[in-house]
Motif scaffolding. Structure first.
Motif, short mmCIF file in Angstrom:
data_model
loop_
_atom_site.label_atom_id
_atom_site.label_comp_id
_atom_site.label_asym_id
_atom_site.label_seq_id
_atom_site.Cartn_x
_atom_site.Cartn_y
_atom_site.Cartn_z
N UNK A 135 -37.59 -35.40 -85.45
CA UNK A 135 -37.72 -33.96 -85.19
C UNK A 135 -37.10 -33.58 -83.85
N UNK A 136 -37.31 -34.40 -82.86
CA UNK A 136 -36.73 -34.15 -81.53
C UNK A 136 -35.21 -34.08 -81.62
N UNK A 137 -34.63 -35.02 -82.35
CA UNK A 137 -33.17 -35.05 -82.49
C UNK A 137 -32.65 -33.77 -83.14
N UNK A 184 -29.54 -29.74 -83.78
CA UNK A 184 -29.31 -28.96 -85.00
C UNK A 184 -30.53 -28.10 -85.30
N UNK A 185 -30.81 -27.21 -84.38
CA UNK A 185 -32.04 -26.43 -84.46
C UNK A 185 -32.08 -25.54 -85.70
N UNK A 186 -30.93 -25.14 -86.21
CA UNK A 186 -30.91 -24.29 -87.40
C UNK A 186 -31.43 -25.02 -88.64
N UNK A 187 -31.49 -26.36 -88.57
CA UNK A 187 -31.99 -27.15 -89.71
C UNK A 187 -33.37 -27.74 -89.42
N UNK A 188 -33.86 -27.48 -88.25
CA UNK A 188 -35.12 -28.08 -87.81
C UNK A 188 -36.29 -27.65 -88.69
N UNK A 189 -36.44 -26.36 -88.95
CA UNK A 189 -37.61 -25.88 -89.68
C UNK A 189 -37.57 -26.27 -91.15
N UNK A 190 -36.37 -26.37 -91.71
CA UNK A 190 -36.24 -26.89 -93.08
C UNK A 190 -36.73 -28.32 -93.15
N UNK A 191 -36.36 -29.10 -92.14
CA UNK A 191 -36.78 -30.50 -92.06
C UNK A 191 -38.29 -30.60 -91.90
N UNK A 192 -38.88 -29.74 -91.07
CA UNK A 192 -40.33 -29.74 -90.86
C UNK A 192 -41.05 -29.47 -92.18
N UNK A 209 -32.17 -37.13 -92.95
CA UNK A 209 -31.63 -36.71 -91.65
C UNK A 209 -30.12 -36.87 -91.60
N UNK A 210 -29.61 -38.00 -92.07
CA UNK A 210 -28.17 -38.23 -92.07
C UNK A 210 -27.47 -37.24 -92.99
N UNK A 211 -28.09 -36.94 -94.12
CA UNK A 211 -27.49 -35.99 -95.07
C UNK A 211 -27.37 -34.59 -94.47
N UNK A 212 -28.25 -34.26 -93.53
CA UNK A 212 -28.21 -32.95 -92.87
C UNK A 212 -27.08 -32.81 -91.85
#
Length: 378
Positions: free
Chosen positions: A267-269, A274-282, A317-320
């Motif tokens: 999440x930190x990374x 790539x903050x625009x993808x952070x919330x999708x990942x969360x 994560x790599x796919x993102x």
């Protein structure tokens, strides 16, 4: 030019490091294969249909028996060959995934975090189990273009995988997420087919599958040249395992903490770069944790579930990451290397390593502390 050469040399050293890990793991697995008394890992592969008929996980042992009857190859050596094949595929396919993306040293560091690739040498006592098939399948599904043929092949392979080990089912959301990220589409028909086929197979295993040990497994396997010690899947008792969890509640609490730490690094990374993808990942992390949670109640191998979850989350994560336009070489982006992530990862590695010595090898916490203090002060 000098900076570029330095980066190339460092990356080359990193690759040699991974190669060294690979050969170390293979060497240790060979050592396990030639032991006179076998335990968890070997027994995990040798569950079979010969004792009692159809059951969950029985397909691998049955195939190994048939190969032994046909070619005379010993069971441990067959398992070792399968482990070599799948570890080779894991290292190759994860590297190919990285090559397809614009990467940085931070993501390479996460690849070598304690619950990802560094887990292989740290916890060799329990490495080499059937999750190596799951890792390979995930990397295959995430690599390259998503086609209709690939979807069909994947469905077949995943369904076969459920007969190899039913725990595949608890990581189903990862494959749906990979499909979404690769296609950018909401193909509900494919997802529903995937879900219903998997659930139907789980129902067949639950309602029609016999016990893993119907009473003769140890004798059948012993007659085939493999002897087990006390710690093996055929003597596993669920309620005894529950008592172990109660007794070692501190150790199991640490497993929860370790998974939280691993996820936090991912999440930190994303938050930093790539903050625009952070919330999708969360959102995905929350959904996938809820889906996988029953597995932690059904099996006491929490470190193992953590490892599987982290390896598959790394694929997400790599796919993102942004695509690499060069297909034949690695491409580094301009992301700054976070030294604090390196320091944190090293501390996490030390903590996890000590924990594994305590939990995996049966040492008391006092014994572990005395052992390491003796190393520092001897």
């Amino acid at each position: 030019m000098i900076l570029f050469a330095k980066k190339n040399n460092l990356f080359l050293l990193y690759c040699f490091f991974l190669v060294a890990i690979f050969f170390y793991v293979i060497l240790k697995l060979y050592g396990k294969a030639i032991l006179p008394i076998h335990e968890w890992t070997m027994s995990d592969w040798l569950v079979n249909y010969e004792d009692g008929g159809f059951k969950r996980r029985g397909i691998t042992g049955t195939i190994f028996f048939a190969v032994q009857d046909l070619l005379g190859i010993s069971l441990p050596f067959q398992v070792f060959i399968v482990q070599i094949i799948f570890y080779s595929l894991i290292f190759f396919s994860y590297f190919k995934l990285l090559m397809a993306k614009k990467i940085d040293w931070n993501i390479l560091l996460l690849l070598c975090s304690p619950l990802c690739f560094m887990y292989f040498p740290i916890n060799l006592s329990y490495s080499g189990k059937r999750e190596i098939i799951l890792f390979t399948l995930a990397a295959y599904f995430a690599f390259g273009k998503m086609t209709v043929l690939k979807e069909k092949i994947f469905l077949v392979l995943f369904c076969i995988g459920l007969f190899i080990h039913e725990m595949f089912y608890f990581f189903l959301p990862f494959f749906i997420a990979i499909h979404i990220l690769k296609t950018g589409e909401k193909k509900y028909t494919f997802w529903m087919l995937f879900f219903f086929l998997s659930t139907a197979i789980m129902g067949i295993l639950f309602f029609f599958g016999k016990n893993i040990n119907c009473g003769k497994s140890l004798d059948i396997i012993k007659n085939r040249g493999v002897v087990f010690g006390r710690n093996n899947i055929f003597l596993f008792d669920f309620w005894e395992a529950i008592e172990i969890v109660k007794k070692e509640i501190i150790s199991y609490s640490l497993f929860i903490l370790e998974l939280a730490v691993e996820i936090s690094m991912f999440l930190y990374y994303l938050f930093v770069f790539y903050r625009n993808r952070f919330y999708t990942f969360v959102k995905f992390v929350i959904i996938s944790l809820l889906w996988v949670m029953p597995l932690y109640f059904l099996g006491i191998d929490w470190y193992r579930w953590n490892h599987i979850y982290s390896m598959l989350l790394l694929v997400i994560l790599i796919t993102l990451l942004p695509d690499n336009k060069y297909s034949n070489r690695f491409s580094f982006n301009q992301n700054v290397f976070k030294k604090r992530l390196l320091v944190f990862n090293i501390l996490f590695f030390i903590f996890f390593f000590i924990h594994v010595q305590y939990d995996g090898k049966g040492f008391s916490l006092k014994t572990v502390m005395e052992y390491y203090f003796s190393k520092f002060y001897s």
